[in-house]
Design a protein around this motif. Structure first.
Motif, PDB file in Angstrom:
ATOM      1  N   VAL A 114      11.761  -9.858   4.294  1.00 42.92           N
ATOM      2  CA  VAL A 114      10.702  -9.066   4.951  1.00 42.92           C
ATOM      3  C   VAL A 114       9.316  -9.706   4.877  1.00 42.92           C
ATOM      4  CG1 VAL A 114      11.769  -6.768   4.815  1.00 42.92           C
ATOM      5  CG2 VAL A 114      10.416  -7.634   2.884  1.00 42.92           C
ATOM      6  N   MET A 115       9.112 -10.604   3.909  1.00 45.06           N
ATOM      7  CA  MET A 115       7.778 -11.196   3.785  1.00 45.06           C
ATOM      8  C   MET A 115       7.577 -12.379   4.732  1.00 45.06           C
ATOM      9  SD  MET A 115       6.684  -9.010   1.692  1.00 45.06           S
ATOM     10  CE  MET A 115       5.039  -9.504   1.129  1.00 45.06           C
ATOM     11  N   GLU A 116       8.614 -12.750   5.472  1.00 39.03           N
ATOM     12  CA  GLU A 116       8.490 -13.909   6.364  1.00 39.03           C
ATOM     13  C   GLU A 116       7.660 -13.599   7.612  1.00 39.03           C
ATOM     14  OE1 GLU A 116      12.438 -15.380   7.131  1.00 39.03           O
ATOM     15  OE2 GLU A 116      12.836 -15.718   4.998  1.00 39.03           O
ATOM     16  N   ARG A 117       7.696 -12.346   8.049  1.00 43.56           N
ATOM     17  CA  ARG A 117       6.876 -11.959   9.210  1.00 43.56           C
ATOM     18  C   ARG A 117       5.563 -11.379   8.699  1.00 43.56           C
ATOM     19  NH1 ARG A 117      10.169  -8.107  13.114  1.00 43.56           N
ATOM     20  NH2 ARG A 117       8.060  -7.972  13.975  1.00 43.56           N
ATOM     21  N   PRO A 118       4.433 -11.968   9.080  1.00 43.05           N
ATOM     22  CA  PRO A 118       3.142 -11.514   8.536  1.00 43.05           C
ATOM     23  C   PRO A 118       2.898 -10.021   8.736  1.00 43.05           C
ATOM     24  CG  PRO A 118       2.858 -13.587   9.719  1.00 43.05           C
ATOM     25  CD  PRO A 118       4.274 -13.153   9.959  1.00 43.05           C
ATOM     26  N   GLU A 119       3.303  -9.507   9.886  1.00 41.44           N
ATOM     27  CA  GLU A 119       3.047  -8.096  10.161  1.00 41.44           C
ATOM     28  C   GLU A 119       3.815  -7.186   9.187  1.00 41.44           C
ATOM     29  OE1 GLU A 119       4.058  -4.995  13.787  1.00 41.44           O
ATOM     30  OE2 GLU A 119       4.266  -7.166  14.105  1.00 41.44           O
ATOM     31  N   THR A 120       5.100  -7.515   8.987  1.00 42.96           N
ATOM     32  CA  THR A 120       5.889  -6.724   8.049  1.00 42.96           C
ATOM     33  C   THR A 120       5.412  -6.946   6.614  1.00 42.96           C
ATOM     34  OG1 THR A 120       7.756  -7.095   9.532  1.00 42.96           O
ATOM     35  CG2 THR A 120       8.253  -6.076   7.418  1.00 42.96           C
ATOM     36  N   ALA A 121       5.061  -8.190   6.293  1.00 41.25           N
ATOM     37  CA  ALA A 121       4.567  -8.478   4.941  1.00 41.25           C
ATOM     38  C   ALA A 121       3.333  -7.640   4.626  1.00 41.25           C
ATOM     39  CB  ALA A 121       4.244  -9.971   4.814  1.00 41.25           C
ATOM     40  N   HIS A 122       2.448  -7.521   5.598  1.00 36.16           N
ATOM     41  CA  HIS A 122       1.249  -6.717   5.374  1.00 36.16           C
ATOM     42  C   HIS A 122       1.593  -5.248   5.182  1.00 36.16           C
ATOM     43  CE1 HIS A 122      -2.313  -4.355   6.447  1.00 36.16           C
ATOM     44  NE2 HIS A 122      -2.963  -5.314   5.842  1.00 36.16           N
ATOM     45  N   ARG A 123       2.557  -4.789   5.979  1.00 35.95           N
ATOM     46  CA  ARG A 123       2.957  -3.381   5.868  1.00 35.95           C
ATOM     47  C   ARG A 123       3.574  -3.089   4.493  1.00 35.95           C
ATOM     48  NH1 ARG A 123       7.741  -0.908   9.458  1.00 35.95           N
ATOM     49  NH2 ARG A 123       7.620   1.268   8.752  1.00 35.95           N
ATOM     50  N   VAL A 124       4.401  -4.022   4.017  1.00 37.65           N
ATOM     51  CA  VAL A 124       5.019  -3.846   2.703  1.00 37.65           C
ATOM     52  C   VAL A 124       3.947  -3.808   1.613  1.00 37.65           C
ATOM     53  CG1 VAL A 124       6.515  -4.947   0.979  1.00 37.65           C
ATOM     54  CG2 VAL A 124       7.233  -4.864   3.379  1.00 37.65           C
ATOM     55  N   ALA A 125       3.019  -4.775   1.646  1.00 36.55           N
ATOM     56  CA  ALA A 125       1.971  -4.820   0.621  1.00 36.55           C
ATOM     57  C   ALA A 125       1.111  -3.564   0.678  1.00 36.55           C
ATOM     58  CB  ALA A 125       1.113  -6.068   0.806  1.00 36.55           C
ATOM     59  N   ASP A 126       0.883  -3.067   1.882  1.00 34.85           N
ATOM     60  CA  ASP A 126       0.069  -1.865   2.049  1.00 34.85           C
ATOM     61  C   ASP A 126       0.747  -0.646   1.422  1.00 34.85           C
ATOM     62  OD1 ASP A 126      -2.443  -1.087   3.425  1.00 34.85           O
ATOM     63  OD2 ASP A 126      -1.117   0.326   4.439  1.00 34.85           O
ATOM     64  N   GLU A 127       2.057  -0.540   1.591  1.00 34.48           N
ATOM     65  CA  GLU A 127       2.768   0.595   0.992  1.00 34.48           C
ATOM     66  C   GLU A 127       2.846   0.450  -0.531  1.00 34.48           C
ATOM     67  OE1 GLU A 127       3.225   3.168   2.574  1.00 34.48           O
ATOM     68  OE2 GLU A 127       3.346   2.611   4.676  1.00 34.48           O
ATOM     69  N   VAL A 128       3.009  -0.779  -1.003  1.00 33.74           N
ATOM     70  CA  VAL A 128       2.968  -1.016  -2.453  1.00 33.74           C
ATOM     71  C   VAL A 128       1.632  -0.532  -3.013  1.00 33.74           C
ATOM     72  CG1 VAL A 128       2.738  -2.848  -4.201  1.00 33.74           C
ATOM     73  CG2 VAL A 128       4.645  -2.895  -2.575  1.00 33.74           C
ATOM     74  N   ALA A 129       0.548  -0.864  -2.319  1.00 32.79           N
ATOM     75  CA  ALA A 129      -0.784  -0.436  -2.763  1.00 32.79           C
ATOM     76  C   ALA A 129      -0.881   1.086  -2.798  1.00 32.79           C
ATOM     77  CB  ALA A 129      -1.852  -1.020  -1.839  1.00 32.79           C
ATOM     78  N   ASP A 130      -0.331   1.747  -1.780  1.00 33.63           N
ATOM     79  CA  ASP A 130      -0.394   3.209  -1.742  1.00 33.63           C
ATOM     80  C   ASP A 130       0.389   3.834  -2.893  1.00 33.63           C
ATOM     81  OD1 ASP A 130      -2.021   3.356   0.489  1.00 33.63           O
ATOM     82  OD2 ASP A 130      -0.357   3.504   1.900  1.00 33.63           O
ATOM     83  N   VAL A 131       1.581   3.302  -3.161  1.00 36.78           N
ATOM     84  CA  VAL A 131       2.380   3.822  -4.279  1.00 36.78           C
ATOM     85  C   VAL A 131       1.614   3.653  -5.590  1.00 36.78           C
ATOM     86  CG1 VAL A 131       4.482   3.471  -5.651  1.00 36.78           C
ATOM     87  CG2 VAL A 131       4.609   3.465  -3.144  1.00 36.78           C
ATOM     88  N   LEU A 132       1.086   2.458  -5.816  1.00 40.01           N
ATOM     89  CA  LEU A 132       0.359   2.206  -7.068  1.00 40.01           C
ATOM     90  C   LEU A 132      -0.897   3.070  -7.149  1.00 40.01           C
ATOM     91  CD1 LEU A 132       0.181   0.649  -9.703  1.00 40.01           C
ATOM     92  CD2 LEU A 132      -0.925  -1.230  -8.465  1.00 40.01           C
ATOM     93  N   ALA A 133      -1.570   3.260  -6.015  1.00 38.97           N
ATOM     94  CA  ALA A 133      -2.792   4.088  -6.012  1.00 38.97           C
ATOM     95  C   ALA A 133      -2.487   5.515  -6.468  1.00 38.97           C
ATOM     96  CB  ALA A 133      -3.414   4.098  -4.616  1.00 38.97           C
ATOM     97  N   TYR A 134      -1.421   6.101  -5.909  1.00 40.75           N
ATOM     98  CA  TYR A 134      -1.120   7.480  -6.308  1.00 40.75           C
ATOM     99  C   TYR A 134      -0.568   7.543  -7.726  1.00 40.75           C
ATOM    100  CZ  TYR A 134      -2.343   9.322  -1.775  1.00 40.75           C
ATOM    101  OH  TYR A 134      -3.043   9.693  -0.668  1.00 40.75           O
TER     102      TYR A 134
END
Lengths: 122, 122, 122, 122
Positions: B57-77
């Motif tokens: 999933v990290m090979e496509r920049p768009e999906t990689a960004h989406r994954v990192a963004d959700e990781v950030a949201d999980v960690l934030a909450y």
């Protein structure tokens, strides 16, 4: 204590899984599922509580331990997920906060948002 | 960079919520629900993927960004949840790994566990 | 058997909760949380399985019973949620299928969609 | 209307997926993940609401439609999950209610349970 930083914990988790031959199970998809399951187990503790009761869950040692244990499980799967995909969770969060500070400027207190703005805008 | 530790990020998140008057919404129950919702949004990215696709999933920049963004949201909450209840997430995880090292001794490689042991014992 | 329709089961669930004075707990929010928790418990059964193993979960009676039990829990909370909000679940689903038949026309088999279309379009 | 029973809807969903060649994606594991994701999307509507606000979500047509839409998605994935594994969801629920009526006898109203009994016993 030297071990209490995210990188060290992430390495301990990776070594733990490796020593037990669990790596084949730790696809990103499986770890995302496990993370979601653990987050739901944390939510389960709160599902029938009022908002006020939910603020007091740490007063009972037994419940406090259960809450901390589920927090640990969520963080463990989040870090293992980041490990297998090469994501730096702290950098991802820091950049997200940067973006959110831009997206959600500090509001004018004389015009407080509607509750639904809170929900829909995040 | 000085800000990339959990405590600093947790303080930034608390200041962010406070400046926007979001604290009344941040009951432990609501934050546990939001954490669970964000974990599901991360899982959503993977729900139709094969195990092999999920590893890329990290090979496509768009999906990689989406994954990192959700990781950030999980960690934030997760960190906001810990903030309102006074839980030290790193200590909780460190103690959990200690307990798991005791509960799940490194197995004898000549007698590998059944897949279901992996599942049920964790 | 006369009781095996959704309306009858929904009434049985409402009477069950009422007889035990559980109605104050059954806010829509709490029931949505409980539904989400039960769905995660169903997912937990599958989290470490390969796609192939997941297709065979009904072969072992013990796992089959566990799966059916979680299905029952998910449906129970879904129907209780619909009961307190006056939603007709079957009508909602029927209308959704109608809309989806319009939104996702049967594709030309000579131009199969990419896997990601499957995911993003639903 | 003749179509508003579970079996008919389950058959429509199976035909819908088949016509679009989605069956390879519909492993039990993937459908359980999708079910969990949809349940979280329903929960998301409620995550910042008070219990009182959560009871009034059907008053605004836009929110009411969103709630019904998520209910439909949850039921759709639950029935597709049951379809691929040969589970009769209504029978599973009926049997579960039977068991619960035995496990949770109607309480003596003079000795109401503690809130935590409600939670832990279900």
């Amino acid at each position: 204590m030297t071990e209490l930083d995210v990188q060290t914990l992430q390495r301990r988790l990776a070594a733990f899984a490796s020593a037990r031959d669990w790596e084949p199970y730790h696809t990103p998809k499986n770890l995302a599922a496990a993370l979601s399951v653990e987050a739901a187990e944390l939510l389960e503790i709160f599902q029938w509580l009022t908002p006020e009761q939910s603020a007091r869950v740490m007063e009972r040692p037994e419940t406090a331990h259960r809450v901390a244990d589920e927090v640990a499980d969520v963080l463990a799967y989040l870090l293992q997920f980041c490990e297998v995909l090469g994501i730096d969770a702290l950098t991802a969060l820091s950049e997200k906060i940067d973006r959110n500070e831009f997206r959600f400027p500090v509001p004018d207190r004389r015009n407080p948002p509607e509750p639904d703005d809170r929900h829909s805008s995040e």
